[in-house]
Scaffold this motif. Structure first.
Motif, PDB file in Angstrom:
ATOM      1  N   ILE A 160       8.560  12.048  -4.903  1.00  0.00           N
ATOM      2  CA  ILE A 160       8.591  10.719  -4.774  1.00  0.00           C
ATOM      3  C   ILE A 160       7.460  10.063  -5.956  1.00  0.00           C
ATOM      4  N   SER A 161       7.983   8.847  -6.215  1.00  0.00           N
ATOM      5  CA  SER A 161       7.129   8.229  -7.312  1.00  0.00           C
ATOM      6  C   SER A 161       7.345   6.630  -7.078  1.00  0.00           C
ATOM      7  N   ALA A 212      -1.220   9.261  -4.814  1.00  0.00           N
ATOM      8  CA  ALA A 212      -1.359  10.658  -4.076  1.00  0.00           C
ATOM      9  C   ALA A 212       0.057  10.588  -3.248  1.00  0.00           C
ATOM     10  N   THR A 213       0.163  11.934  -3.355  1.00  0.00           N
ATOM     11  CA  THR A 213       1.819  12.142  -2.589  1.00  0.00           C
ATOM     12  C   THR A 213       1.719  13.227  -1.562  1.00  0.00           C
ATOM     13  N   LYS A 214       2.318  13.261  -0.635  1.00  0.00           N
ATOM     14  CA  LYS A 214       2.441  14.154   0.524  1.00  0.00           C
ATOM     15  C   LYS A 214       4.170  14.288   0.684  1.00  0.00           C
ATOM     16  N   TYR A 215       4.545  15.684   1.077  1.00  0.00           N
ATOM     17  CA  TYR A 215       5.800  15.931   1.496  1.00  0.00           C
ATOM     18  C   TYR A 215       6.062  16.844   2.522  1.00  0.00           C
ATOM     19  N   GLU A 266      12.312  11.420  10.554  1.00  0.00           N
ATOM     20  CA  GLU A 266      11.394  12.520  10.229  1.00  0.00           C
ATOM     21  C   GLU A 266      10.976  12.034   8.652  1.00  0.00           C
ATOM     22  N   LEU A 267       9.706  12.105   8.557  1.00  0.00           N
ATOM     23  CA  LEU A 267       9.047  11.564   7.337  1.00  0.00           C
ATOM     24  C   LEU A 267       9.392  12.858   6.247  1.00  0.00           C
ATOM     25  N   VAL A 268       9.755  12.379   5.016  1.00  0.00           N
ATOM     26  CA  VAL A 268      10.138  13.098   4.083  1.00  0.00           C
ATOM     27  C   VAL A 268       9.011  13.044   2.889  1.00  0.00           C
ATOM     28  N   ALA A 269       8.481  12.005   2.531  1.00  0.00           N
ATOM     29  CA  ALA A 269       7.370  11.960   1.625  1.00  0.00           C
ATOM     30  C   ALA A 269       6.832  10.848   1.600  1.00  0.00           C
ATOM     31  N   SER A 270       5.659  10.687   1.138  1.00  0.00           N
ATOM     32  CA  SER A 270       4.831   9.401   1.080  1.00  0.00           C
ATOM     33  C   SER A 270       4.062   9.250  -0.115  1.00  0.00           C
ATOM     34  N   ILE A 271       3.601   8.084  -0.500  1.00  0.00           N
ATOM     35  CA  ILE A 271       2.934   7.992  -1.733  1.00  0.00           C
ATOM     36  C   ILE A 271       1.977   6.834  -1.705  1.00  0.00           C
ATOM     37  N   THR A 272       0.775   7.057  -1.933  1.00  0.00           N
ATOM     38  CA  THR A 272      -0.006   5.752  -1.845  1.00  0.00           C
ATOM     39  C   THR A 272      -0.055   4.860  -3.126  1.00  0.00           C
ATOM     40  N   TYR A 273      -0.831   3.707  -2.967  1.00  0.00           N
ATOM     41  CA  TYR A 273      -0.887   2.796  -4.041  1.00  0.00           C
ATOM     42  C   TYR A 273      -1.427   3.598  -5.407  1.00  0.00           C
ATOM     43  N   GLY A 299       0.909  -1.054  -0.084  1.00  0.00           N
ATOM     44  CA  GLY A 299       0.017   0.075   0.066  1.00  0.00           C
ATOM     45  C   GLY A 299       0.715   1.097  -0.087  1.00  0.00           C
ATOM     46  N   VAL A 300       0.903   2.051   1.038  1.00  0.00           N
ATOM     47  CA  VAL A 300       1.363   3.359   1.232  1.00  0.00           C
ATOM     48  C   VAL A 300       3.131   2.878   1.318  1.00  0.00           C
TER      49      VAL A 300
END
Length: 115
Positions: A69-70, A56-59, A46-53, A32-33
């Motif tokens: 992120i990809s 969708a991205t967050k930074y 610390e969280l740098v970036a996330s991406i869902t399946y 998943g994420v």
């Protein structure tokens, strides 16, 4: 069991670029994420970036506009393109992946940015 293997870290001058990769492997899992974290000496992770399946991205605010992120779902691989690197980006970078309610972590890859 899911295993994550990171690559792409190294030493770069300020203003330079690096691309990190993290591939998840194992049998019978779905990912998943996926996220990238970093930890500098003396600091918390610390969280740098996330991406869902569905990509969708967050930074983190500190990397917005510089990092991207990809992911390639067919390869269960997440990437972190890092541009305009700064000395404060120096850290060990870790990826993680969520699968069936469990979060798995990679071993980390060192990124060092010289001024």
């Amino acid at each position: 069991q899911v295993q994550l293997v990171e690559s792409g870290g190294g030493l770069v001058q300020a203003g330079g670029s690096l691309r990190l990769s993290c591939q998840a492997s194992g049998t019978g899992f779905s990912v998943g994420v996926m996220e990238w974290y970093r930890q500098a000496p003396g600091n918390q992770r610390e969280l740098v970036a996330s991406i869902t399946y569905y990509k969708a991205t967050k930074y983190a605010d500190s990397v917005k506009g510089r990092f991207t992120i990809s992911r390639d779902n067919a390869k269960n691989t997440v990437y972190l393109q890092m541009n305009d690197l700064k000395p404060e980006d120096t850290a060990v970078y870790y990826c993680n992946a969520a699968s069936r309610g469990t979060v798995y972590w990679g071993q980390g890859t060192q990124v060092t940015v010289s001024s």
